[in-house]
Design an enzyme around this catalytic site. Structure first.
Site, short mmCIF file in Angstrom:
data_model
loop_
_atom_site.label_atom_id
_atom_site.label_comp_id
_atom_site.label_asym_id
_atom_site.label_seq_id
_atom_site.Cartn_x
_atom_site.Cartn_y
_atom_site.Cartn_z
N ASP A 8 -35.33 -16.11 -18.03
CA ASP A 8 -35.50 -16.15 -16.58
C ASP A 8 -36.95 -15.77 -16.29
OD1 ASP A 8 -35.64 -13.40 -16.86
OD2 ASP A 8 -34.05 -12.95 -15.42
N CYS A 66 -34.97 -11.90 -20.94
CA CYS A 66 -35.01 -11.62 -19.51
C CYS A 66 -35.71 -10.26 -19.37
CB CYS A 66 -33.62 -11.67 -18.87
SG CYS A 66 -32.43 -10.42 -19.40
N THR A 68 -34.58 -7.17 -19.24
CA THR A 68 -34.04 -6.19 -20.19
C THR A 68 -33.46 -6.83 -21.45
OG1 THR A 68 -31.89 -6.34 -19.13
CG2 THR A 68 -33.38 -4.60 -18.34
N HIS A 99 -25.16 -8.38 -40.96
CA HIS A 99 -23.77 -7.92 -40.84
C HIS A 99 -22.97 -8.64 -39.76
CE1 HIS A 99 -24.39 -3.75 -42.96
NE2 HIS A 99 -24.85 -4.76 -43.67
N HIS A 134 -18.29 -8.64 -44.35
CA HIS A 134 -18.77 -8.86 -42.98
C HIS A 134 -18.19 -10.14 -42.39
CE1 HIS A 134 -21.35 -5.51 -43.72
NE2 HIS A 134 -21.91 -6.12 -44.76
C1 RB5 Z 1 -34.49 -10.00 -13.00
O1 RB5 Z 1 -35.12 -9.22 -12.03
C2 RB5 Z 1 -33.75 -9.11 -13.97
O2 RB5 Z 1 -32.63 -8.58 -13.36
C3 RB5 Z 1 -33.37 -9.89 -15.22
O3 RB5 Z 1 -34.50 -10.41 -15.81
C4 RB5 Z 1 -32.65 -9.12 -16.32
O4 RB5 Z 1 -33.32 -7.95 -16.63
C5 RB5 Z 1 -31.21 -8.92 -16.13
O5 RB5 Z 1 -30.49 -8.40 -16.99
#
Ligand code: RB5
Length: 150
Positions: A8, A66, A68, A99, A134
């Site tokens: 994203d 993304c 996180t 694994h 595994h």
């Molecule tokens: C976008 O602002 C953010 O929420 C997305 O990139 C991600 O971190 C979601 O898990």
């Protein structure tokens, strides 16, 4: 080996860095978007696109990014047969393949620096699934998926 890439807006810069890195390593990839880091887009769209490409064997593996790494991995993991691991260190990257036979890797641009992120990519790509005991456990994950997909 061919890798599907997706992100994203929150993971766009990292996806671009990964593309350059794969080019240098001579590894083929397909970019499933998004195409810029400015327009806000919804990460589930790109998680599913790359997951579909892995399941249809258009690519061998997927790497998604993304902010996180969490949201896009959750979306990818809803596609039957996908094992997408969110990873922030090289040991987990290796283990997720050795694994867990992870067929997708998810990284957080807002979590990782470029250097560590690319080391994680290399560690994951360079590791093989160990099989044996595994395999039984990965099969158990598939059974859970089958039981809950009715
Ligand atoms: C976008 O602002 C953010 O929420 C997305 O990139 C991600 O971190 C979601 O898990």
């Amino acid at each position: 080996m061919k890798i599907g890439l997706g992100c994203d807006h929150g993971g766009y810069n990292l996806k671009e860095e990964i593309k350059k890195h794969l080019e240098v390593r001579g590894i083929e990839f397909i970019d499933y978007g998004t195409r810029n880091g400015i327009d806000s887009v919804d990460y589930p769209i790109y998680g599913e696109k790359v997951a579909n490409a892995v399941i249809s064997k258009e690519v061998d593996y997927g790497i998604v990014c993304c902010g996180t790494g969490i949201g896009i991995s959750l979306a990818a993991n809803k596609v039957s047969g996908i094992r997408c691991a969110v990873v922030s260190d090289t040991f987990s990257a290796k283990m997720s393949k050795a694994h867990n036979n992870a067929n997708m890797l998810s990284l957080g641009e807002r979590v990782l620096g470029r250097g560590l992120a690319l080391e994680i990519v290399d560690a994951w790509i360079n590791t093989e699934f160990e099989g044996d005991r595994h395999s039984r456990r990965v099969d158990m994950i598939k059974e859970i998926e089958a039981r809950h997909s009715k």
